[in-house]
Motif scaffolding. Structure first.
Motif, PDB file in Angstrom:
ATOM      1  N   GLU A  73       0.611  -1.202   0.164  1.00  0.00           N
ATOM      2  CA  GLU A  73       0.079   0.140  -0.185  1.00  0.00           C
ATOM      3  C   GLU A  73       0.819   1.252   0.000  1.00  0.00           C
ATOM      4  N   MET A  74       1.972   1.130   0.887  1.00  0.00           N
ATOM      5  CA  MET A  74       2.732   2.430   0.887  1.00  0.00           C
ATOM      6  C   MET A  74       3.394   2.738  -0.590  1.00  0.00           C
ATOM      7  N   VAL A  75       3.789   1.488  -0.991  1.00  0.00           N
ATOM      8  CA  VAL A  75       4.789   1.618  -2.476  1.00  0.00           C
ATOM      9  C   VAL A  75       3.734   2.225  -3.630  1.00  0.00           C
ATOM     10  N   ASP A  76       2.400   1.547  -3.352  1.00  0.00           N
ATOM     11  CA  ASP A  76       1.321   2.217  -4.410  1.00  0.00           C
ATOM     12  C   ASP A  76       1.057   3.467  -4.297  1.00  0.00           C
ATOM     13  N   ALA A  77       1.102   3.882  -2.938  1.00  0.00           N
ATOM     14  CA  ALA A  77       0.876   5.492  -2.725  1.00  0.00           C
ATOM     15  C   ALA A  77       1.996   6.268  -3.119  1.00  0.00           C
ATOM     16  N   VAL A  78       3.104   5.855  -3.078  1.00  0.00           N
ATOM     17  CA  VAL A  78       4.379   6.621  -3.636  1.00  0.00           C
ATOM     18  C   VAL A  78       4.275   6.642  -5.090  1.00  0.00           C
ATOM     19  N   HIS A  79       4.140   5.613  -6.030  1.00  0.00           N
ATOM     20  CA  HIS A  79       3.710   5.548  -7.322  1.00  0.00           C
ATOM     21  C   HIS A  79       2.621   6.644  -7.750  1.00  0.00           C
ATOM     22  N   GLU A  80       1.639   6.600  -6.947  1.00  0.00           N
ATOM     23  CA  GLU A  80       0.672   7.387  -7.209  1.00  0.00           C
ATOM     24  C   GLU A  80       0.713   8.790  -7.113  1.00  0.00           C
ATOM     25  N   ASN A  81       1.350   9.078  -5.943  1.00  0.00           N
ATOM     26  CA  ASN A  81       1.934  10.691  -5.680  1.00  0.00           C
ATOM     27  C   ASN A  81       3.028  11.136  -6.599  1.00  0.00           C
ATOM     28  N   GLN A  82       3.766  10.171  -7.107  1.00  0.00           N
ATOM     29  CA  GLN A  82       4.683  10.448  -8.264  1.00  0.00           C
ATOM     30  C   GLN A  82       4.108  10.824  -9.531  1.00  0.00           C
ATOM     31  N   ARG A  83       3.071  10.030  -9.879  1.00  0.00           N
ATOM     32  CA  ARG A  83       2.197  10.177 -11.215  1.00  0.00           C
ATOM     33  C   ARG A  83       1.504  11.718 -11.121  1.00  0.00           C
ATOM     34  N   LEU A  84       0.861  11.870  -9.810  1.00  0.00           N
ATOM     35  CA  LEU A  84       0.176  12.932  -9.773  1.00  0.00           C
ATOM     36  C   LEU A  84       1.291  14.572  -9.699  1.00  0.00           C
ATOM     37  N   HIS A  85       2.439  14.209  -9.320  1.00  0.00           N
ATOM     38  CA  HIS A  85       3.210  15.164  -9.197  1.00  0.00           C
ATOM     39  C   HIS A  85       3.751  15.584 -10.849  1.00  0.00           C
ATOM     40  N   LEU A  86       4.126  14.181 -11.379  1.00  0.00           N
ATOM     41  CA  LEU A  86       4.578  14.407 -12.821  1.00  0.00           C
ATOM     42  C   LEU A  86       3.498  15.405 -13.762  1.00  0.00           C
ATOM     43  N   SER A  87       2.168  14.977 -13.292  1.00  0.00           N
ATOM     44  CA  SER A  87       0.976  15.640 -13.986  1.00  0.00           C
ATOM     45  C   SER A  87       0.995  17.107 -13.864  1.00  0.00           C
ATOM     46  N   LEU A  88       1.168  17.458 -12.800  1.00  0.00           N
ATOM     47  CA  LEU A  88       1.248  18.924 -12.432  1.00  0.00           C
ATOM     48  C   LEU A  88       2.425  19.676 -13.193  1.00  0.00           C
ATOM     49  N   LEU A  89       3.611  19.004 -13.049  1.00  0.00           N
ATOM     50  CA  LEU A  89       4.521  19.530 -13.807  1.00  0.00           C
ATOM     51  C   LEU A  89       4.366  19.473 -15.366  1.00  0.00           C
ATOM     52  N   ARG A  90       3.950  18.460 -16.040  1.00  0.00           N
ATOM     53  CA  ARG A  90       3.460  18.460 -17.405  1.00  0.00           C
ATOM     54  C   ARG A  90       2.593  19.393 -17.706  1.00  0.00           C
ATOM     55  N   LEU A  91       1.149  19.602 -16.959  1.00  0.00           N
ATOM     56  CA  LEU A  91       0.415  20.671 -17.096  1.00  0.00           C
ATOM     57  C   LEU A  91       0.866  22.099 -17.255  1.00  0.00           C
ATOM     58  N   SER A  92       1.747  22.372 -16.260  1.00  0.00           N
ATOM     59  CA  SER A  92       2.327  23.649 -15.928  1.00  0.00           C
ATOM     60  C   SER A  92       3.243  24.053 -17.245  1.00  0.00           C
ATOM     61  N   ALA A  93       4.074  23.114 -17.933  1.00  0.00           N
ATOM     62  CA  ALA A  93       4.794  23.395 -18.786  1.00  0.00           C
ATOM     63  C   ALA A  93       3.670  23.545 -20.061  1.00  0.00           C
ATOM     64  N   ASN A  94       2.745  22.791 -20.271  1.00  0.00           N
ATOM     65  CA  ASN A  94       1.873  22.989 -21.473  1.00  0.00           C
ATOM     66  C   ASN A  94       1.332  24.190 -21.352  1.00  0.00           C
ATOM     67  N   MET A  95       0.681  24.520 -20.321  1.00  0.00           N
ATOM     68  CA  MET A  95      -0.068  25.851 -20.145  1.00  0.00           C
ATOM     69  C   MET A  95       0.797  27.074 -20.374  1.00  0.00           C
ATOM     70  N   PHE A  96       2.123  26.920 -19.766  1.00  0.00           N
ATOM     71  CA  PHE A  96       3.055  27.954 -20.095  1.00  0.00           C
ATOM     72  C   PHE A  96       3.257  28.394 -21.397  1.00  0.00           C
ATOM     73  N   ARG A  97       3.437  27.303 -22.217  1.00  0.00           N
ATOM     74  CA  ARG A  97       3.602  27.440 -23.744  1.00  0.00           C
ATOM     75  C   ARG A  97       2.352  27.708 -24.374  1.00  0.00           C
ATOM     76  N   ALA A  98       1.236  27.578 -23.692  1.00  0.00           N
ATOM     77  CA  ALA A  98      -0.100  28.052 -24.532  1.00  0.00           C
ATOM     78  C   ALA A  98      -0.127  29.546 -24.940  1.00  0.00           C
ATOM     79  N   LYS A  99      -0.614  29.775 -26.057  1.00  0.00           N
ATOM     80  CA  LYS A  99      -0.621  31.068 -26.679  1.00  0.00           C
ATOM     81  C   LYS A  99      -1.792  31.842 -26.385  1.00  0.00           C
ATOM     82  N   ASP A 100      -3.121  31.191 -25.887  1.00  0.00           N
ATOM     83  CA  ASP A 100      -4.205  31.939 -25.591  1.00  0.00           C
ATOM     84  C   ASP A 100      -5.026  31.149 -24.447  1.00  0.00           C
ATOM     85  N   LEU A 101      -6.131  31.623 -24.646  1.00  0.00           N
ATOM     86  CA  LEU A 101      -6.983  31.037 -23.366  1.00  0.00           C
ATOM     87  C   LEU A 101      -7.550  29.650 -23.814  1.00  0.00           C
ATOM     88  N   ASP A 102      -7.789  29.516 -25.146  1.00  0.00           N
ATOM     89  CA  ASP A 102      -8.539  28.102 -25.662  1.00  0.00           C
ATOM     90  C   ASP A 102      -7.422  27.299 -25.541  1.00  0.00           C
TER      91      ASP A 102
END
Length: 230
Positions: A73-102
């Motif tokens: 359970e602890m290992v699964d939680a670590v993997h899930e937290n890592q997945r969500l952390h990478l999600s935020l990093l990826r989303l941050s980069a993609n929104m930073f590169r976005a040219k407009d609201l759309d």
């Protein structure tokens, strides 16, 4: 007779306490009387009698299984937290590169639906502008259907759990098959919109779930959208 039975029961309990106390104070007892470990038999859940050694091995095996389960359970939680952390990093980069609201909205939908496997995701911004509110992205701030979500705008808190049929139809449409959902307010001082997430699994979003990722997602998306509205 009752007095005799009570006296006997009390005496038996006292004897057991004395035995336990003695063994705790003399751990060498079974070392000095090793044969007892194999000679003394105790009841087992299987219905047969087993030796103390067998019983001890069984208890240790059960404890080991419990430790292994907790470790998984602890290992699964670590993997899930890592997945969500990478999600935020990826989303941050993609929104930073976005040219407009759309493009920002597209990046958010892609992350939530394609990367995090949300069955449904919708973003709505609130506006007092009647013309702007005609666009699919916007809702009038005084839209009466917002009352379906109670004090969502005032509370500025993430809400998770089962939704009513009216709430589901309003957010995702009547053919979405959503069984549970989450509402994330978008805040810039005041609530200016929200993200709706839906799952066909009725247990996926529930009131007792951790919301750290959802809070960070709400803050990140709020900042990105506000920067494109100015």
């Amino acid at each position: 007779m009752t007095s005799q039975v009570q006296t006997k029961d009390n005496f038996t309990e006292l004897e057991e306490e004395q035995v336990v106390e003695y063994l705790m104070r003399h751990p060498e007892f079974f070392e000095n009387n090793a044969l007892l470990l194999s000679d003394i038999e105790i009841p087992h859940e299987s219905g047969r009698a087993v030796s103390i050694i067998e019983r001890q091995v069984s208890v240790l095996r059960d404890k080991n299984k419990q430790f292994e389960e907790r470790l998984r359970e602890m290992v699964d939680a670590v993997h899930e937290n890592q997945r969500l952390h990478l999600s935020l990093l990826r989303l941050s980069a993609n929104m930073f590169r976005a040219k407009d609201l759309d493009a920002v909205i597209a990046a958010i939908n892609y992350e939530l639906c394609e990367k995090l496997d949300a069955d449904n995701a919708v973003i709505r911004l609130l506006s007092d502008d009647a013309e702007l509110a005609k666009q699919a992205l916007y809702l009038r701030s005084d839209d009466p259907q917002l009352e379906l979500f109670g004090k969502l705008i005032e509370d500025q808190r993430i809400q998770c759990g089962r939704m009513t049929e009216e709430q589901i139809n309003f957010l995702f449409g009547d053919d979405s098959h959503v069984a549970s959902g989450a509402i994330l307010p978008l805040i810039n001082g005041e609530t200016f919109g929200f993200i709706g997430l839906g799952s066909q699994d009725e247990l996926h979003y529930h009131p007792g779930m951790g919301t750290d990722y959802l809070k960070q997602l709400s803050e990140l998306v709020s900042a990105a959208i506000v920067s494109r509205l100015d």
